[in-house]
Design a protein around this motif. Structure first.
Motif, mmCIF file in Angstrom:
data_model
loop_
_atom_site.group_PDB
_atom_site.id
_atom_site.type_symbol
_atom_site.label_atom_id
_atom_site.label_comp_id
_atom_site.label_asym_id
_atom_site.label_seq_id
_atom_site.Cartn_x
_atom_site.Cartn_y
_atom_site.Cartn_z
ATOM 1 N N VAL A 90 -22.500 -12.380 21.648
ATOM 2 C CA VAL A 90 -22.460 -12.149 22.482
ATOM 3 C C VAL A 90 -21.626 -12.307 23.472
ATOM 4 O O VAL A 90 -21.322 -13.842 23.360
ATOM 5 C CB VAL A 90 -24.506 -12.448 23.509
ATOM 6 N N THR A 91 -20.919 -11.979 23.831
ATOM 7 C CA THR A 91 -19.818 -12.309 24.622
ATOM 8 C C THR A 91 -20.072 -11.150 26.281
ATOM 9 O O THR A 91 -20.681 -10.087 26.044
ATOM 10 C CB THR A 91 -18.360 -11.607 24.624
ATOM 11 N N PRO A 92 -19.954 -11.458 27.457
ATOM 12 C CA PRO A 92 -19.621 -10.904 28.532
ATOM 13 C C PRO A 92 -19.463 -9.201 28.782
ATOM 14 O O PRO A 92 -20.097 -8.527 29.342
ATOM 15 C CB PRO A 92 -18.600 -11.551 29.703
ATOM 16 N N GLU A 93 -18.430 -9.262 27.508
ATOM 17 C CA GLU A 93 -17.764 -7.358 27.391
ATOM 18 C C GLU A 93 -18.917 -6.907 26.596
ATOM 19 O O GLU A 93 -18.756 -5.611 26.907
ATOM 20 C CB GLU A 93 -16.527 -8.332 26.412
ATOM 21 N N LEU A 94 -19.776 -7.394 26.198
ATOM 22 C CA LEU A 94 -20.621 -6.510 25.134
ATOM 23 C C LEU A 94 -22.063 -6.084 26.418
ATOM 24 O O LEU A 94 -23.006 -5.782 25.429
ATOM 25 C CB LEU A 94 -21.616 -7.633 24.493
ATOM 26 N N ASP A 95 -21.563 -5.857 27.662
ATOM 27 C CA ASP A 95 -23.202 -5.667 28.646
ATOM 28 C C ASP A 95 -23.116 -4.659 28.063
ATOM 29 O O ASP A 95 -22.069 -3.560 28.300
ATOM 30 C CB ASP A 95 -22.695 -5.976 29.622
ATOM 31 N N GLY A 96 -24.166 -3.879 27.644
ATOM 32 C CA GLY A 96 -24.624 -2.663 27.580
ATOM 33 C C GLY A 96 -24.464 -2.144 26.096
ATOM 34 O O GLY A 96 -24.878 -1.208 25.611
ATOM 35 N N LEU A 97 -24.294 -3.333 25.088
ATOM 36 C CA LEU A 97 -23.998 -2.608 23.537
ATOM 37 C C LEU A 97 -25.127 -2.118 22.973
ATOM 38 O O LEU A 97 -26.630 -2.178 23.220
ATOM 39 C CB LEU A 97 -24.274 -4.044 22.921
ATOM 40 N N VAL A 98 -24.816 -1.024 22.324
ATOM 41 C CA VAL A 98 -26.031 -0.423 21.652
ATOM 42 C C VAL A 98 -26.583 -0.568 20.325
ATOM 43 O O VAL A 98 -25.423 -0.297 19.622
ATOM 44 C CB VAL A 98 -25.813 1.288 22.120
ATOM 45 N N VAL A 99 -27.271 -1.618 19.185
ATOM 46 C CA VAL A 99 -27.351 -1.155 18.084
ATOM 47 C C VAL A 99 -28.370 -0.812 17.772
ATOM 48 O O VAL A 99 -29.588 -0.217 18.237
ATOM 49 C CB VAL A 99 -27.619 -2.395 18.046
ATOM 50 N N ARG A 100 -27.916 0.400 16.672
ATOM 51 C CA ARG A 100 -28.954 1.341 16.030
ATOM 52 C C ARG A 100 -29.729 0.309 15.337
ATOM 53 O O ARG A 100 -28.900 0.734 14.160
ATOM 54 C CB ARG A 100 -29.133 2.890 15.931
ATOM 55 N N LEU A 101 -30.831 0.918 14.846
ATOM 56 C CA LEU A 101 -31.389 0.143 13.704
ATOM 57 C C LEU A 101 -31.979 0.764 12.282
ATOM 58 O O LEU A 101 -32.050 2.220 12.789
ATOM 59 C CB LEU A 101 -33.158 -0.073 14.045
#
Length: 106
Positions: A90-101
């Motif tokens: 996790v980095t600040p740039e990954l704010d809002g990252l969407v991971v589908r399972l």
């Protein structure tokens, strides 16, 4: 504090806050996200943290290393969007990252 969005197969979402420097797998396990097992504790040796990174987010993170790609061969239903979440830091740039399972983990 970045937010990671985990999307289950039924479309339900779980938004969780993540500490910078943690792996996405650690974030999921710490927040009891169903579908992310992380049996090996994040050592990239089990593929039970398999997830699908939304296409728009792939450009915001480093490409998978060869050892991650090798371990993905142990996961089910692998696609071009597949990643092991233990390998995404996790980095600040990954704010809002969407991971589908995936439907299930092995």
């Amino acid at each position: 504090m970045p937010t990671i969005i985990f999307v289950q197969q039924d479309g339900s979402e779980q938004r969780v806050h993540a500490d910078v420097g943690q792996s996405v797998m650690q974030v999921a396990v710490n927040n009891q996200v169903p579908g992310i097992l992380g049996d090996c504790g994040g050592s990239c040796s089990c593929a039970t943290c398999h997830g699908y990174v939304e296409k728009d987010w792939a450009a915001h993170m480093p490409a998978a290393e060869s050892y991650e790609n090798d371990m993905l061969t142990c996961a089910m239903d692998v696609t071009d969007a597949s990643r092991l979440t233990c390998q995404i830091i996790v980095t600040p740039e990954l704010d809002g990252l969407v991971v589908r399972l995936p439907a299930l983990q092995t």
